[in-house]
Design a protein around this motif. Structure first.
Motif, PDB file in Angstrom:
ATOM      1  N   SER A 348       0.809  -1.220   0.000  1.00  0.00           N
ATOM      2  CA  SER A 348       0.000   0.000   0.000  1.00  0.00           C
ATOM      3  C   SER A 348       0.840   1.267   0.000  1.00  0.00           C
ATOM      4  O   SER A 348       0.290   2.369   0.067  1.00  0.00           O
ATOM      5  N   TYR A 390      -6.491  -2.552  -0.188  1.00  0.00           N
ATOM      6  CA  TYR A 390      -6.724  -3.014  -1.552  1.00  0.00           C
ATOM      7  C   TYR A 390      -8.241  -3.149  -1.759  1.00  0.00           C
ATOM      8  O   TYR A 390      -8.968  -3.555  -0.845  1.00  0.00           O
ATOM      9  N   ASP A 417      -6.325   0.888  -3.254  1.00  0.00           N
ATOM     10  CA  ASP A 417      -5.341   0.475  -4.260  1.00  0.00           C
ATOM     11  C   ASP A 417      -5.844  -0.799  -4.954  1.00  0.00           C
ATOM     12  O   ASP A 417      -6.771  -1.448  -4.480  1.00  0.00           O
ATOM     13  N   ARG A 418      -5.184  -1.149  -6.079  1.00  0.00           N
ATOM     14  CA  ARG A 418      -5.518  -2.390  -6.827  1.00  0.00           C
ATOM     15  C   ARG A 418      -7.001  -2.403  -7.198  1.00  0.00           C
ATOM     16  O   ARG A 418      -7.676  -3.441  -7.136  1.00  0.00           O
ATOM     17  N   ARG A 475      -3.561  -0.796  -9.903  1.00  0.00           N
ATOM     18  CA  ARG A 475      -2.198  -1.263  -9.638  1.00  0.00           C
ATOM     19  C   ARG A 475      -1.264  -0.664 -10.682  1.00  0.00           C
ATOM     20  O   ARG A 475      -1.623  -0.551 -11.850  1.00  0.00           O
TER      21      ARG A 475
END
Ligand SMILES: Cc1ncc(C[n+]2csc(CCOP(=O)(O)OP(=O)(O)O)c2C)c(N)n1
Ligand SMILES: CC(=O)[C@@H](O)[C@H](O)COP(=O)(O)O
Ligand SMILES: [Mg+2]
Length: 637
Positions: A348, A390, A417-418, A475
């Motif tokens: 992260s 995520y 994130d992702r 990502r």
């Protein structure tokens, strides 16, 4: 010369069962060497796999898999299991499109008893199998292999609590390497460490021998178990209070010792916990020294180990790095900021923040639900929580998002994130759903940055709001728009017109803006960077609907319930009739592969989008193209 003479003879665990202890030792060495060579070629989760070679061999040697249920937790350590269960030939395509999955997967092999990828599910799943077998009158053992990191999650304890009560026939093998992805955290971790320093256990290498020496003969062993004598080696463990018989700690790299202990446990009934001590990265010095760096690797030369490539020219930062930098800058500017990660410091982008602001940093372990409610509690005091998470792991904290944050309108910022298409980890780690599951929640602000600078500005925007806000980004790298150094917010709910065209308007949410602009050039279409999924720029949407014949929404979230649906809902509510085409991720779970391959599969390329629009303009649907839903409110088509 044959490098793997014994391993070459093993195509199923059946063949393992007739091997002598000396042969099992040889097999361990060959398997470890094969794993290293193979993962160095393909990339993957290396360190955890090197650490579980002996354990995998011993479990398959002693238990009658797949008749006995073996469940791996997370499953990132299951490569040896895959190799020994007839899938060695597939290792060259590990985590590659249409290749072997990086985690156990039920449709890949009968030995993969449960699909995994998210942590801390193994005890619940194995308990389900144990209870199912009991109900059906079947004599089948159930074994869960769970790491010390995964053991920090509430789910693991919910399952232990239930298993102890059910007196189910379940063996939990706790693979304790004192590591999560980064060093493991928490009181539970300290407790496990205390078991290793108990008076009868003095060091890992010596320890197993001592444990075995002290193991009573079989009859006595059984008698003690039947009487539920508390703790053979370490008296009165927490696990025993939960109704488990605790055994260990034993050396997880001593295959002979493991086989002996497991044979004894095989003969016992009821909830059992075997505490096994391993070293993450075992047998490969660089990974032993830096297990965090070798947790997940790309391809590398095992002779050299991981080497950082010389920086030819300064490259643009990843979204993760943009977030990490913003977090430090915002923390410098506002000492109320506090950051939370559920065990994903590295992934992260929190490494630097954790070093610089240790008093305002909480790694809560693999505990997403707790991470969210903790953030809610922190927000009640006037500090400013930022949860770095995520997209796929946020799914586990959904009720906490609804009940503990959104409902109470608590100002928590989510750095997600992702999001969208992820890659080689496959469907378990895909970020396909967050827009859909967040946008239905009142009080949420949801932002989709289309470039790095916008990401930074959205983080500032969300941070300054007095309500929950989320910035979701993919990502890897963006289009390369350097983030400005200041902390400048964006106007909430305002989209950005990027190109004026005719007939068609493309409304892009987040990363797909870049390809949408390409399509806009080709088709002379209007292109808008929508920026906000919630609140939508409804005024602009209305104008676009009035001025164009077709509105096309593009997003890297599932079309179902996504940002495009939000636009359609608004127009429907207003009674505005316009043809629409919603492009995004299709109604299926993402596969594994590179991001490019997965975007291609989803039809999220400039070519596929242009084709879908052209077909739509001709009144046709695209059979092989993007995942599209056509909502025709004009009734003409
Ligand atoms: C719910 C969830 N959160 C986070 C992760 C990311 N993750 C994968 S492996 C891992 C560490 C697991 O540690 P441990 O169980 O001790 O296994 P080890 O790698 O040490 O063998 C984490 C945090 C995940 N897979 N699932
Ligand atoms: C097994 C697991 O859940 C993590 O190790 C995950 O694979 C990390 O993914 P990233 O490589 O995207 O950080
Ligand atoms: Mg661990």
């Amino acid at each position: 010369m044959d490098t793997y003479p014994l391993l070459d003879t093993i195509t199923s665990p059946e063949q393992l069962r007739s091997l002598s202890v000396a042969e099992l030792k040889q097999l361990s060495q060959e398997l470890r060497a094969f794993l290293l060579a193979s993962v160095a070629r393909t990339g993957g989760h290396l360190a955890a796999n090197l650490g579980t070679v002996e354990l995998t061999i011993a479990v398959h040697h002693v238990f009658n898999t797949p008749e006995d249920f073996l469940v791996w937790d997370v499953g990132h350590q299951s490569y040896a299991h895959k190799i020994l269960t007839g899938r060695r030939g597939g290792m060259d395509k590990l985590r590659i499109k249409d290749g072997l999955a990086g985690f156990p997967k039920r449709d890949e092999s009968p030995y993969d008893t449960f699909g995994v990828g998210h942590s801390s599910t193994s005890i619940s799943a194995a308990l389900g199998m144990a209870l199912g077998a009991r109900q059906l009158g079947q004599e089948r053992k159930a074994i869960a292999v769970i790491g010390d990191g995964a053991m920090t999650a509430g789910m693991a304890f919910e399952a232990m609590n239930h298993a102890g009560d059910e007196k189910a026939d379940l063996l939990v093998i706790l693979n304790d390497n004192n590591m999560s992805i980064s060093p493991n955290v928490g009181a539970m971790n300290r407790y496990l460490a205390s078991l290793l320093t108990g008076p009868l256990y003095s060091g890992v290498r010596e320890g197993s021998k001592k444990v075995l020496d002290r193991m009573p003969p079989m009859r006595e062993f059984m008698r003690r178990a039947e009487e539920h004598v508390k703790g053979m080696i370490v008296p009165g463990t927490l696990f025993e209070e939960l109704g488990f018989n605790y055994y260990g700690p034993v050396d997880g790299h001593d295959v002979a010792g493991l086989v002996k202990v497991l044979r004894n446990l095989h003969a016992l009934e009821g909830p059992l916990l075997l505490h096994v001590v391993t070293k993450k990265g075992f047998g490969y010095e660089p990974a032993e020294q830096d297990p965090c760096a070798y947790h997940g690797v790309g391809s590398f030369d095992p002779e050299q180990g991981l080497v950082s490539k010389p920086n030819k020219k300064p490259s643009s930062p990843t979204y993760t790095e943009v977030f990490g930098q913003w977090l430090c800058d915002q923390a410098m500017a506002d000492e109320r900021l506090v950051a939370i990660t559920p065990a994903m410091r590295e992934g992260s982008g929190l490494v630097s923040y954790a070093e610089r602001f240790p008093d305002r940093y909480h790694d809560v372990g693999i505990a997403e639900q707790h991470a969210l409610t903790l953030a809610g509690g922190l927000a009640c005091t006037g500090v400013k929580p930022v949860v770095a998470i995520y997209s796929t792991f946020l799914q586990r904290g959904y009720d906490q998002l609804v009940h503990d944050i959104a409902l109470q309108k608590l100002p928590v910022l989510f750095a997600i994130d992702r999001a969208g298409v992820v890659g080689p980890d496959g469907p378990t780690h895909a970020g396909s759903f967050d827009i859909s599951f967040m946008r239905c929640l009142p009080n949420m602000v949801i932002m989709t940055p289309a470039d790095e600078n916008e990401c930074r500005r959205m983080l500032t925007t969300g941070y300054l709001l007095d309500q929950p806000a989320a910035v979701r980004y993919p990502r890897g790298k963006g289009p390369g728009v350097a983030p400005e150094s200041g902390l400048l917010p964006l106007p909430v709910g305002k989209a950005e017109m990027r190109r004026n065209g005719k007939e068609v308007a493309i409304l892009a949410f987040g990363a797909p803006l870049t390809i949408s602009l390409e399509v806009g050039e080709r088709l002379n279409a209007t292109v808008v960077n929508m920026r906000f999924v919630k609140p939508l720029d409804t005024q602009l949407i209305q104008e676009l609907a009035e001025q164009h014949n077709l509105l096309v929404t593009v997003e890297d979230n599932v079309v179902a319930g996504g940002a495009g649906s939000a636009v359609a809902e608004y127009l429907h509510q207003q009674g505005i009739m316009v043809s629409m085409l919603h492009l995004g991720l299709p109604d299926r779970f993402q596969g594994q592969g590179s991001r490019e391959e997965l975007l291609e599969d989803a039809g999220l390329t400039a070519n596929a989008i242009a084709e879908a629009i052209e077909l739509r303009l001709q009144g046709k649907t695209c059979a092989t193209g993007p995942a599209s839903i056509i909502s025709d409110q004009t009734g003409k088509l």
